[in-house]
Design an enzyme around this catalytic site. Structure first.
Site, PDB file in Angstrom:
ATOM      1  CE  LYS A 346      -3.919  -2.099   0.126  1.00 33.03           C
ATOM      2  NZ  LYS A 346      -3.520  -3.534  -0.471  1.00 33.03           N
ATOM      3  CG  ASP A 347      -0.386   4.360  -2.353  1.00 29.85           C
ATOM      4  OD1 ASP A 347      -1.214   3.551  -2.478  1.00 29.85           O
ATOM      5  OD2 ASP A 347      -0.078   5.083  -3.372  1.00 29.85           O
ATOM      6  CE  LYS A 348       6.860   7.829   4.354  1.00 28.31           C
ATOM      7  NZ  LYS A 348       8.162   8.381   4.099  1.00 28.31           N
TER       8      LYS A 348
END
Length: 709
Positions: A346-348
Site C-alpha cells: 500500500k501507498d506511504k
C-alpha cells in the site's frame, strides 16, 4: 485505424521514470494537487468476497478450504501441465510466493514450520511390510516414482550428473495436508537418497545432493542408514558409523555432519570396546541434540494441539511505508518481518487499510500492543484467529477515496473548469486508462529506483545491488549520511551505528554485511535478511518497468487496433495477472481483418520464464530490450537467492468501477489578495472508485487529469 489522439510524454528527471507514457483518451484534462495530506488519499483493501476490510467483521477475511481426506485428493498424475494451471499455481510450482516466508522452496524437513509440516508418526509406527506409498499413490505414479529412484541411483553410480527436467519428479498436487506429511516421510524412508519438496500442495521429488556428498566419505550402506535415521528423528536414538582408523577421514565425517546437520545432531568419537594399539579403531556416534526433541515427529493429535498460531487483523496506517510498519510490529511482537503476510503493498503518503496475518502471535498478544503502535500512526482491529497465512494477490482490489485540491485549467485552456472536470471523469469512466505500473512500484528516490536493483539481481551482480540499495539521495539527514558513509568506507559496523533504528530493512542488511562481509557471498547472505516477498519485489520492479515501456511502444506503433500477432485474453472472468497461457490467444491475420477482438482484450507479458511474446513488432522489441539490458540469456531464475520469476500477463487497459465524484468549494482557504480579483472559490474534487488488484489510482488519475504528478 491508428489511434491519432495518442499523446506521448517524457520525464526529464535525472533518469526517465517512464520512458514514454501514453494517454488512451482524448479529453484536455486539468491540473490539481493530490496527496496534500495523507487523509486526502484513503486506500481500503477489498477482500476476495468483495468486502471492504475496514468494516468490523467476525468472519475471516478469506475462506480457508476445508478438504477432507479422500481418494480424489491423492496424486493421480506425474506431472502438472503448466498450460492448464492458473498463473498463481504455475508460479508456486517454482517458488513459494507467500509473503513473508524467507525460506522459500526449501527442502522439506520434519519438524520445520513450513507448509507441509503437520507431523504424523503413522508411517514410522507401521510395520515395514505395509507399503505406505502403494496405499496413497495410484499404481502408475508409484511405478514412475520407483523408476525415477532407480534412474537417480544409476546416474549417481555412473558418476554422471542429472540435468534438465529429469532431475525432478512431480507427484502432483496432494490437497490433504496430513497425506502430504505421510508421503514426505514415506518417500524419504524408502529412498533416503531422495529429498521431497513442498510447493503449494504439490510434492516434488529430487536427488539428495547431501546423500551423494556423504557417499564420498562413507559407504553407501552407511549413508543410506544414516539418512533414514536422520529423517525418523526417533527420540533418544543414536547412529554409529563403521569403525575407522584414519583420523583425518573421521575428522572429515565430523565436519560434514556438523556443517550440514549441526543444528539437529551432535557427533562424538569413541574407541571400539576391543580398542588397542594393534587395533586402533574408532567409531563415530551421532545422536540428536536435546533441544531437537521439541521438533521431533508428533502424532496427529499432538500436532493439532501444538499447531502454528495464525492471527488475522486489519492494519490501518497513516503516512507510513509498508515495510517500516511491518518492521515496527515485528519488534513489538517479538517476531521477525517474514512472520507477517499480506495480500498487497500500500501507498506511504496515505491512510491505508489492509488485511494482514501474523504467525506465532495470539490475538491477545496483538491486542496488548494496540496503544503502543498508535504512536506510530498505526491501528489494528478485526483481530481473530485463522488457519493460515495470506498470500500476495489474495484480494479482489482496492477502494479509493481521494481529494484533488487546487483545481485549475491546463495552460492556455480557457474553457469552463467544471465542464473540463466532468468531461475528463466521464471519459475515463467509459473508455478506461492505460494500465501502467505506478511510480510507487519504482520508489520515489531520484538517484536510484527499485527496478535498477532488480536488474542487478537478475544479472547476479549482488555487490552492485547492495550498493544501489544503500545509495544516498541528495539530502542531509541521518539516513542518507549513514548511506554515504557506507559507500565511502564499506564499514558495515560503523554504518549500523549511524543508521536510525526505524530503518529496519537497511539495518537488517547492514547486520548481515557486518557478519558475512562485503563480498559477493556476503552480499548474497545479506539479501537473505529480507523476506522472500521483499527480495522478489525488486525483480518485479524491473519487469514492471519493461512492461510500461512495452505498452507505450505497442500503443504508439499500432494504436487502438488489434493486429496480427497481438496476445488477447479469452476469459474475461479471470484476473489478467492470473491468466494461464491456455487462455491467452495469438491473433491471426484473419481475426485482424474481421475485427474479432477489441483493444480492452489485449494483454502484454510481464517478463518471466513461462510466458509467450507477441508475434509482431512488439515481440522483436522485447528481445532488443533484453539484449540492451544484458539479459538476452536470462532464465529469470536466481538460484542463489531462491527467486524464480515465471512471469504473467497484464491487460493494457483497465476501467475504474463504482466511480462517483463531487466538486466542492474550499471555503476555508483565504484566496483574497491585494490587487487580485477572484472569479470563483478554489475548487476541490472528491472522487471515489474501485480498481482491480495491481492497478494504480495515481495512474487512473493521470489519465483523467492529463497531468503527471
Amino acid at each position: 485505424m491508428r489511434c491519432c489522439y495518442l499523446r506521448m510524454e517524457e520525464d526529464t528527471d535525472f533518469r526517465i521514470r517512464f520512458s514514454s507514457l501514453c494517454f488512451i483518451t482524448d479529453h484536455v484534462g486539468f491540473h490539481g494537487t493530490i496527496k496534500s495530506s495523507p487523509s486526502d488519499f484513503v486506500v481500503i483493501e477489498i477482500d476476495e468476497q468483495g468486502q471492504l476490510v475496514n468494516k468490523a467483521s467476525d468472519e475471516p477475511i478469506y475462506k480457508v478450504n476445508k478438504i477432507l481426506p479422500g481418494p480424489n485428493n491423492l496424486a493421480k498424475k506425474t506431472n502438472l501441465d503448466p498450460q492448464n494451471l492458473s498463473f498463481e499455481e504455475r508460479s508456486n510450482q517454482e517458488v513459494n510466493t507467500l509473503a513473508g516466508c524467507s525460506g522459500d522452496d526449501q527442502n522439506y524437513e520434519p519438524g520445520s514450520e513450513k507448509e507441509d509440516t503437520i507431523e504424523d508418526g503413522t508411517s514410522k509406527g507401521e510395520e515395514e511390510n505395509i507399503d505406505v506409498l502403494g496405499s496413497l499413490l495410484d499404481e502408475k505414479t508409484n511405478e514412475l516414482l520407483n523408476q525415477f529412484a532407480c534412474d537417480v541411483k544409476e546416474k549417481r553410480n555412473s558418476k554422471t550428473e542429472l540435468i534438465g527436467p529429469s532431475s525432478e519428479f512431480s507427484l502432483g498436487r496432494i490437497l490433504d495436508k496430513n497425506q502430504r506429511a505421510i508421503l514426505h516421510s514415506a518417500i524419504r524412508q524408502k529412498f533416503p537418497f531422495l529429498i521431497t519438496v513442498g510447493k503449494n500442495s504439490e510434492i516434488v521429488v529430487k536427488p539428495n545432493l547431501e546423500y551423494k556428498e556423504l557417499c564420498h566419505l562413507v559407504s553407501e550402506e552407511e549413508a543410506f542408514d544414516f539418512f533414514k535415521y536422520l529423517d525418523a528423528k526417533k527420540e533418544n536414538s543414536k547412529f554409529t558409523f563403521k569403525p575407522n582408523i584414519n583420523k583425518d577421514h573421521r575428522k572429515a565425517v565430523h565436519h560434514f555432519i556438523n556443517k550440514k546437520f549441526g543444528n539437529l545432531v551432535e557427533t562424538k568419537s569413541f574407541p571400539e570396546p576391543n580398542y588397542s594399539a594393534d587395533n586402533p579403531k574408532v567409531v563415530i556416534t551421532v545422536r540428536f541434540r536435546e533441544k531437537a526433541h521439541k521438533h521431533r515427529k508428533r502424532s496427529l493429535h499432538e500436532c493439532q494441539e501444538r499447531k502454528v498460531i495464525y492471527t488475522a487483523f486489519t492494519l490501518r496506517k497513516e503516512n507510513l511505508e509498508m515495510f517500516e510498519a511491518v518492521g515496527f510490529l515485528a519488534i513489538k511482537l517479538g517476531v521477525i518481518p517474514s512472520d507477517f503476510s499480506y495480500a498487497g503493498l500500500k501507498d506511504k503518503k496515505a491512510i491505508t487499510y489492509q488485511a494482514m496475518v501474523v504467525r506465532k502471535v495470539t490475538p491477545e498478544r496483538l491486542k496488548n500492543i494496540e496503544k503502543e503502535i498508535e504512536k506510530k500512526r498505526m491501528n489494528v482491529f478485526n483481530i481473530r484467529s485463522v488457519d493460515d497465512s495470506l498470500r500476495l494477490g489474495q484480494l479482489k482490489g482496492n477502494h479509493f477515496d481521494i481529494v484533488i485540491r487546487n483545481l485549475k485549467n491546463q495552460i492556455n485552456d480557457s474553457a469552463n473548469l467544471r465542464e473540463r472536470i466532468l468531461e475528463a471523469v466521464e471519459n475515463v469512466k467509459n473508455k478506461g486508462f492505460v494500465n501502467y505500473y505506478g511510480p510507487q512500484r519504482f520508489g520515489m528516490g531520484r538517484k536510484v529506483h527499485t527496478d535498477q536493483i532488480g536488474l542487478a539481481l537478475l544479472k547476479s551482480e549482488m555487490v552492485k545491488a547492495v550498493q544501489l540499495f544503500l545509495t544516498p539521495e541528495e539530502l542531509d539527514d541521518p539516513v542518507n549520511r549513514a548511506k554515504k558513509y557506507f559507500l565511502q568506507t564499506e564499514d558495515a559496523k560503523g554504518t549500523l551505528s549511524l543508521m536510525p533504528e526505524f530503518k529496519v530493512r537497511e539495518r537488517a542488511l547492514l547486520e548481515s554485511l557486518h557478519r558475512f562481509g562485503v563480498t559477493e557471498e556476503g552480499c548474497i547472505q545479506a539479501w537473505f535478511s529480507f523476506p522472500h516477498s521483499m527480495r522478489i519485489f525488486y525483480v518485479h520492479a524491473y519487469s514492471s518497468k519493461i512492461w510500461n515501456e512495452a505498452v507505450s511502444y505497442r500503443l504508439a506503433t499500432y494504436g487502438s487496433r488489434v493486429v496480427e500477432g497481438d496476445l488477447v485474453c479469452l476469459d474475461e472472468d479471470i484476473d489478467d495477472e492470473h491468466l494461464p497461457s491456455s487462455k491467452v490467444h495469438l491473433v491471426t491475420e484473419e481475426e485482424e481483418s474481421a475485427n474479432t477482438y477489441a483493444i480492452h482484450q489485449v494483454v502484454l507479458p510481464v517478463l518471466g520464464y513461462n510466458i509467450q511474446y507477441p508475434k509482431n513488432k512488439l515481440g522483436k522489441w522485447y528481445q532488443e530490450v533484453l539484449s540492451r539490458d544484458g539479459l538476452q540469456t536470462c532464465r529469470f531464475k536466481i538460484p542463489t537467492l531462491k527467486l524464480n520469476v515465471p512471469g504473467c500477463y497484464r491487460k493494457i487497459l483497465k476501467h475504474p468501477c463504482n466511480l462517483s465524484y463531487q466538486l466542492i468549494e474550499d471555503q476555508d482557504i483565504d484566496v483574497t489578495k491585494e490587487g487580485s480579483h477572484i472569479d470563483e472559490a478554489t475548487l476541490s474534487l472528491l472522487i471515489s472508485f474501485d480498481l482491480d488488484a495491481s492497478c494504480y489510482a495515481t495512474v487512473c488519475l493521470r489519465e483523467i487529469m492529463k497531468h503527471d504528478f
